[in-house]
Write a protein that holds these residues in place. Structure first.
Motif, PDB file in Angstrom:
ATOM      1  N   PRO A   1       0.923  -1.473  -0.095  1.00  9.18           N
ATOM      2  CA  PRO A   1      -0.471  -0.139   0.043  1.00  9.18           C
ATOM      3  C   PRO A   1       0.932   0.981  -0.330  1.00  9.18           C
ATOM      4  CG  PRO A   1      -0.798  -1.580   1.408  1.00  9.18           C
ATOM      5  CD  PRO A   1      -0.137  -2.272   0.856  1.00  9.18           C
ATOM      6  N   ALA A   2       0.507   1.975  -0.821  1.00 15.36           N
ATOM      7  CA  ALA A   2       0.734   3.382  -1.078  1.00 15.36           C
ATOM      8  C   ALA A   2       1.992   4.237   0.661  1.00 15.36           C
ATOM      9  CB  ALA A   2       0.544   4.751  -1.359  1.00 15.36           C
ATOM     10  N   ARG A   3       0.890   3.647   1.656  1.00 10.40           N
ATOM     11  CA  ARG A   3       0.769   4.565   3.433  1.00 10.40           C
ATOM     12  C   ARG A   3       2.049   3.963   3.680  1.00 10.40           C
ATOM     13  NH1 ARG A   3      -2.714   0.539   3.383  1.00 10.40           N
ATOM     14  NH2 ARG A   3      -3.016  -0.806   4.721  1.00 10.40           N
ATOM     15  N   HIS A   4       3.240   2.645   2.859  1.00 15.70           N
ATOM     16  CA  HIS A   4       4.153   1.999   3.230  1.00 15.70           C
ATOM     17  C   HIS A   4       5.012   1.771   2.380  1.00 15.70           C
ATOM     18  CE1 HIS A   4       1.862   0.911   7.241  1.00 15.70           C
ATOM     19  NE2 HIS A   4       0.956   0.213   6.218  1.00 15.70           N
ATOM     20  N   ASP A   5       4.789   2.479   1.627  1.00 18.04           N
ATOM     21  CA  ASP A   5       5.608   3.047   0.400  1.00 18.04           C
ATOM     22  C   ASP A   5       7.175   4.112   0.820  1.00 18.04           C
ATOM     23  OD1 ASP A   5       7.582   2.451  -1.881  1.00 18.04           O
ATOM     24  OD2 ASP A   5       6.394   3.701  -3.426  1.00 18.04           O
ATOM     25  N   ASN A   6       8.427   3.472   1.990  1.00 17.70           N
ATOM     26  CA  ASN A   6       8.858   4.810   2.187  1.00 17.70           C
ATOM     27  C   ASN A   6       9.881   4.106   3.066  1.00 17.70           C
ATOM     28  OD1 ASN A   6       8.463   3.348   5.050  1.00 17.70           O
ATOM     29  ND2 ASN A   6       6.915   4.779   4.939  1.00 17.70           N
ATOM     30  N   GLU A   7      11.007   4.640   2.823  1.00 14.81           N
ATOM     31  CA  GLU A   7      12.753   3.897   3.127  1.00 14.81           C
ATOM     32  C   GLU A   7      12.407   3.042   4.400  1.00 14.81           C
ATOM     33  OE1 GLU A   7      16.542   6.151   5.127  1.00 14.81           O
ATOM     34  OE2 GLU A   7      15.136   7.338   3.498  1.00 14.81           O
ATOM     35  N   VAL A   8      12.107   3.387   4.697  1.00 21.68           N
ATOM     36  CA  VAL A   8      11.518   2.262   6.192  1.00 21.68           C
ATOM     37  C   VAL A   8      11.313   1.237   5.839  1.00 21.68           C
ATOM     38  CG1 VAL A   8      10.497   1.247   8.217  1.00 21.68           C
ATOM     39  CG2 VAL A   8      11.334   3.722   8.837  1.00 21.68           C
ATOM     40  N   PHE A   9      10.196   0.648   4.493  1.00 17.38           N
ATOM     41  CA  PHE A   9      10.118  -0.126   4.170  1.00 17.38           C
ATOM     42  C   PHE A   9      10.859  -0.866   3.101  1.00 17.38           C
ATOM     43  CE2 PHE A   9       7.727  -4.085   1.752  1.00 17.38           C
ATOM     44  CZ  PHE A   9       6.956  -4.012   2.945  1.00 17.38           C
ATOM     45  N   ALA A  10      11.618  -0.116   2.386  1.00 16.21           N
ATOM     46  CA  ALA A  10      12.818  -0.795   1.446  1.00 16.21           C
ATOM     47  C   ALA A  10      13.695  -0.928   2.685  1.00 16.21           C
ATOM     48  CB  ALA A  10      12.920   0.570   0.970  1.00 16.21           C
ATOM     49  N   LEU A  11      13.632  -0.362   3.432  1.00 20.73           N
ATOM     50  CA  LEU A  11      15.266  -0.970   4.363  1.00 20.73           C
ATOM     51  C   LEU A  11      14.503  -2.702   4.868  1.00 20.73           C
ATOM     52  CD1 LEU A  11      16.471   1.698   6.155  1.00 20.73           C
ATOM     53  CD2 LEU A  11      17.695   0.304   4.707  1.00 20.73           C
ATOM     54  N   LEU A  12      13.401  -3.259   4.896  1.00 22.08           N
ATOM     55  CA  LEU A  12      13.024  -4.642   5.419  1.00 22.08           C
ATOM     56  C   LEU A  12      13.273  -4.762   4.479  1.00 22.08           C
ATOM     57  CD1 LEU A  12      11.304  -5.554   7.632  1.00 22.08           C
ATOM     58  CD2 LEU A  12       9.433  -5.092   6.775  1.00 22.08           C
ATOM     59  N   ARG A  13      11.960  -4.845   3.265  1.00 18.53           N
ATOM     60  CA  ARG A  13      12.323  -5.496   2.234  1.00 18.53           C
ATOM     61  C   ARG A  13      14.296  -5.556   1.468  1.00 18.53           C
ATOM     62  NH1 ARG A  13       8.826  -4.015  -2.191  1.00 18.53           N
ATOM     63  NH2 ARG A  13       7.669  -5.395  -1.388  1.00 18.53           N
ATOM     64  N   ALA A  14      14.518  -4.964   1.689  1.00 16.64           N
ATOM     65  CA  ALA A  14      16.558  -5.495   1.855  1.00 16.64           C
ATOM     66  C   ALA A  14      16.828  -6.753   2.685  1.00 16.64           C
ATOM     67  CB  ALA A  14      17.060  -4.364   1.852  1.00 16.64           C
ATOM     68  N   GLU A  15      16.517  -6.316   3.934  1.00 15.57           N
ATOM     69  CA  GLU A  15      16.883  -7.630   4.683  1.00 15.57           C
ATOM     70  C   GLU A  15      16.352  -8.636   4.809  1.00 15.57           C
ATOM     71  OE1 GLU A  15      18.605  -7.814   9.064  1.00 15.57           O
ATOM     72  OE2 GLU A  15      18.594  -6.154   8.093  1.00 15.57           O
ATOM     73  N   ALA A  16      14.856  -8.184   4.372  1.00 10.23           N
ATOM     74  CA  ALA A  16      13.710  -9.645   3.926  1.00 10.23           C
ATOM     75  C   ALA A  16      15.205 -11.153   2.975  1.00 10.23           C
ATOM     76  CB  ALA A  16      12.911  -9.614   4.023  1.00 10.23           C
ATOM     77  N   ASN A  17      15.843  -9.213   2.283  1.00 13.45           N
ATOM     78  CA  ASN A  17      16.336 -10.456   1.335  1.00 13.45           C
ATOM     79  C   ASN A  17      17.854 -10.743   1.681  1.00 13.45           C
ATOM     80  OD1 ASN A  17      14.144 -10.911  -0.578  1.00 13.45           O
ATOM     81  ND2 ASN A  17      14.000  -8.575  -1.927  1.00 13.45           N
ATOM     82  N   ARG A  18      18.219 -10.133   2.576  1.00 12.39           N
ATOM     83  CA  ARG A  18      19.681 -10.175   2.603  1.00 12.39           C
ATOM     84  C   ARG A  18      19.828 -11.656   3.287  1.00 12.39           C
ATOM     85  NH1 ARG A  18      22.742  -6.779   7.015  1.00 12.39           N
ATOM     86  NH2 ARG A  18      24.578  -7.846   7.290  1.00 12.39           N
ATOM     87  N   LYS A  19      21.158 -11.845   2.402  1.00 10.20           N
ATOM     88  CA  LYS A  19      21.820 -13.361   2.773  1.00 10.20           C
ATOM     89  C   LYS A  19      21.863 -13.617   4.406  1.00 10.20           C
ATOM     90  CE  LYS A  19      21.220 -14.552  -1.581  1.00 10.20           C
ATOM     91  NZ  LYS A  19      19.726 -15.046  -2.193  1.00 10.20           N
ATOM     92  N   ALA A  20      21.418 -14.692   5.288  1.00  8.95           N
ATOM     93  CA  ALA A  20      22.276 -14.637   6.984  1.00  8.95           C
ATOM     94  C   ALA A  20      23.347 -15.311   6.773  1.00  8.95           C
ATOM     95  CB  ALA A  20      20.691 -16.356   7.072  1.00  8.95           C
TER      96      ALA A  20
END
Length: 88
Positions: free
Chosen positions: A69-88
């Motif tokens: 949703p547009a209400r969460h399209d921000n830098e914080v969510f972008a960082l979270l998505r990058a965290e989710a894609n980060r290799k452990a």
């Protein structure tokens, strides 16, 4: 009484680690441990709004199963998505 920034961060830290879905406990907990100290008030606002959402929705947005949703399209969510894609 107004909540201090330190108390707010403690509350958000706790909320990120105690979700209803184990996957989000891990994802959000790891994310907050890495980034919370560097968040300004605007980022804390965005995180707080996100943590107010249902776990199933957060997971669906992070994994692209549902559009973000547009209400969460921000830098914080972008960082979270990058965290989710980060290799452990």
């Amino acid at each position: 009484m107004t909540e201090t920034t330190e108390d707010r961060k403690k509350r958000l830290f706790y909320q990120s680690h105690h979700r209803g879905q184990v996957e989000n406990d891990i994802l959000l907990g790891r994310f907050v441990r890495r980034h919370l100290d560097g968040f300004d008030d605007e980022a804390l606002d965005a995180l707080e709004r996100l943590l107010g959402e249902a776990d199933v929705d957060i997971w669906a947005w992070v994994t692209d199963m549902q559009p973000l949703p547009a209400r969460h399209d921000n830098e914080v969510f972008a960082l979270l998505r990058a965290e989710a894609n980060r290799k452990a």
